[in-house]
Design a protein around this motif. Structure first.
Motif, PDB file in Angstrom:
ATOM      1  N   ASP A 281       0.805  -1.218   0.000  1.00  0.00           N
ATOM      2  CA  ASP A 281       0.000   0.000   0.000  1.00  0.00           C
ATOM      3  C   ASP A 281       0.841   1.273   0.000  1.00  0.00           C
ATOM      4  N   ALA A 282       2.120   1.188  -0.303  1.00  0.00           N
ATOM      5  CA  ALA A 282       2.954   2.392  -0.323  1.00  0.00           C
ATOM      6  C   ALA A 282       2.650   3.255  -1.546  1.00  0.00           C
ATOM      7  N   SER A 283       2.376   2.619  -2.678  1.00  0.00           N
ATOM      8  CA  SER A 283       2.094   3.357  -3.915  1.00  0.00           C
ATOM      9  C   SER A 283       1.391   2.407  -4.877  1.00  0.00           C
ATOM     10  N   ALA A 284       0.982   2.945  -6.002  1.00  0.00           N
ATOM     11  CA  ALA A 284       0.355   2.113  -7.030  1.00  0.00           C
ATOM     12  C   ALA A 284       1.345   1.097  -7.589  1.00  0.00           C
ATOM     13  N   TYR A 285       2.604   1.511  -7.700  1.00  0.00           N
ATOM     14  CA  TYR A 285       3.627   0.577  -8.186  1.00  0.00           C
ATOM     15  C   TYR A 285       3.806  -0.590  -7.219  1.00  0.00           C
ATOM     16  N   SER A 286       3.872  -0.302  -5.918  1.00  0.00           N
ATOM     17  CA  SER A 286       4.046  -1.382  -4.941  1.00  0.00           C
ATOM     18  C   SER A 286       2.811  -2.284  -4.883  1.00  0.00           C
ATOM     19  N   SER A 287       1.630  -1.717  -5.075  1.00  0.00           N
ATOM     20  CA  SER A 287       0.422  -2.556  -5.092  1.00  0.00           C
ATOM     21  C   SER A 287       0.413  -3.490  -6.300  1.00  0.00           C
ATOM     22  N   GLU A 288       0.817  -2.985  -7.447  1.00  0.00           N
ATOM     23  CA  GLU A 288       0.887  -3.837  -8.635  1.00  0.00           C
ATOM     24  C   GLU A 288       1.939  -4.928  -8.473  1.00  0.00           C
ATOM     25  N   ARG A 289       3.077  -4.570  -7.890  1.00  0.00           N
ATOM     26  CA  ARG A 289       4.125  -5.573  -7.652  1.00  0.00           C
ATOM     27  C   ARG A 289       3.649  -6.637  -6.663  1.00  0.00           C
ATOM     28  N   TYR A 290       2.956  -6.222  -5.614  1.00  0.00           N
ATOM     29  CA  TYR A 290       2.438  -7.185  -4.640  1.00  0.00           C
ATOM     30  C   TYR A 290       1.452  -8.141  -5.288  1.00  0.00           C
ATOM     31  N   GLU A 291       0.628  -7.637  -6.190  1.00  0.00           N
ATOM     32  CA  GLU A 291      -0.347  -8.496  -6.863  1.00  0.00           C
ATOM     33  C   GLU A 291       0.346  -9.552  -7.717  1.00  0.00           C
TER      34      GLU A 291
END
Length: 380
Positions: A281-291
């Motif tokens: 949840d740090a940024s949109a990039y980190s959310s996409e990477r987590y997915e």
């Protein structure tokens, strides 16, 4: 003996440029030369008659001074014009290069590096707004008052600098600094049992696992989404007493084959039992990477009959997990420096094209020269 005609004598003196109407030598009064004692006319001219030109010898002595003065009068305006042109081009090129580059450097630093506090965020957006308003004012000045396109070029280049500076700053923050500041704010958890639920440790920045924890290098999976170029690698962190339930995964990008050779970070070091948590949840990039990692973990659970929760915890498997924070900061600073250097080169190219295109157009289209002429005193 014939007498000299005073009218002819005065006319000859005026014609030679030496008579000023008051009986003085005009050349002497102009250049500050001293009077010379005149020799008899017969000795100067070589003639004995009174009808010969009486001032021929004096004219030859004044002509070098007149020629030198005329040469100075011809050269001085040319040198002044060249100097003025060089100063004008230097100033205009400097403004077209340094002003947009300064705006870009300021905005990329304000958007990329500071922490996500309200004061820093407000300052970044206020600076972007001021720079954008300045660029628009330059365009309005060009449309209303300016003869040449200098204000047009400054306005357009500043708008480009504002846009690219904000975009580059947001990109660097999303990929590096968001995780850095979040990891600095979150706690460190030690002696974590791999059998326990992952939910209580979702807010941690660093996890230290218990003695029985180990990285299972025989049940790994490399997941590449359809049309993607990166391979997302996962390996379960298991306990010796629980081998069919995975709550934690060590992860990496491009460091494994589809089903073997997991070499991410310190995976091959048997003494490593800690990791830096990757946030979702740090940024949109980190959310996409987590997915991407979550889908890889779910596929690994189905392939190896592992029980995987809906939201497992992914870590960088590191002997020194604090080095991950330093790596994020170093990566962000290097990205800012690299972007500034690249934009400086780009700004030099754009400024040269914008500045000299006016001269090229004016030379090829003389009837439009007045419209494309740079104002002489626009930058003075």
């Amino acid at each position: 003996m014939c007498e000299r005609d005073p009218f002819l004598t005065r006319g000859a003196a005026v014609g030679a440029g030496r008579y000023d109407g008051h009986g003085n030598d005009a050349a002497e009064s102009l250049f500050g030369t001293q009077r010379e004692h005149r020799a008899p006319q017969s000795a100067v001219s070589g003639e004995t008659g009174c009808c010969s030109m009486p001032f021929s010898g004096r004219a030859t002595s004044a002509s070098p001074l007149m020629e030198q003065a005329s040469q100075k009068n011809v050269r001085s305006p040319a040198h002044a014009q060249v100097g003025h042109a060089l100063r004008f081009h230097g100033r205009s090129i400097s403004v077209l290069i340094l002003l947009p580059w300064s705006i870009f450097a300021l905005l990329i630093c304000l958007f990329a590096l500071p922490p996500p506090h309200f004061a820093w965020t407000t300052m970044a957006y206020a600076a972007a707004t001021i720079c954008a308003v300045f660029a628009i004012l330059c365009l309005l000045v060009h449309l209303a008052f300016a003869r040449g396109p200098i204000y047009l070029f400054v306005g357009l280049l500043c708008l480009v600098a504002v846009t690219l500076g904000c975009w580059a700053g947001h990109t660097i923050y999303a990929k590096s600094m968001s995780d850095y500041w979040l990891s600095k704010a979150r706690p460190v958890r030690a002696n974590v049992n791999p059998e326990s639920s992952a939910l209580p440790y979702a807010d941690a920045s660093i996890l230290g696992f218990s003695e029985g924890a180990r990285l299972d290098l025989f049940r790994i999976l490399g997941y590449r989404p359809f049309g993607g170029r990166q391979t997302f690698c996962v390996a379960p962190i298991l306990s010796e007493r629980e081998l069919d339930k995975a709550q934690f995964f060590a992860v990496g990008v491009g460091c494994c084959e589809p089903l073997w050779a997991f070499t991410c970070d310190d995976a091959l070091d048997p003494n490593t039992r800690s990791g830096a948590v990757l946030s979702n949840d740090a940024s949109a990039y980190s959310s996409e990477r987590y997915e991407m990692f979550r889908q890889a973990a779910q596929q690994a659970g189905g392939l190896y009959n592992l029980t995987v929760p809906e939201k497992p915890i992914f870590v960088r498997w590191l002997q020194d997990p604090w080095s991950h924070q330093d790596e994020l900061l170093t990566k962000a600073v290097l990205a800012v420096v690299l972007f500034c250097m690249l934009y400086l080169l780009t700004s030099m190219l754009l400024a040269a094209v914008a500045h000299w295109s006016t001269a090229i157009v004016a030379s090829r289209l003389p009837q439009l020269g007045a419209k494309f002429e740079f104002p002489r005193k626009a930058l003075s």
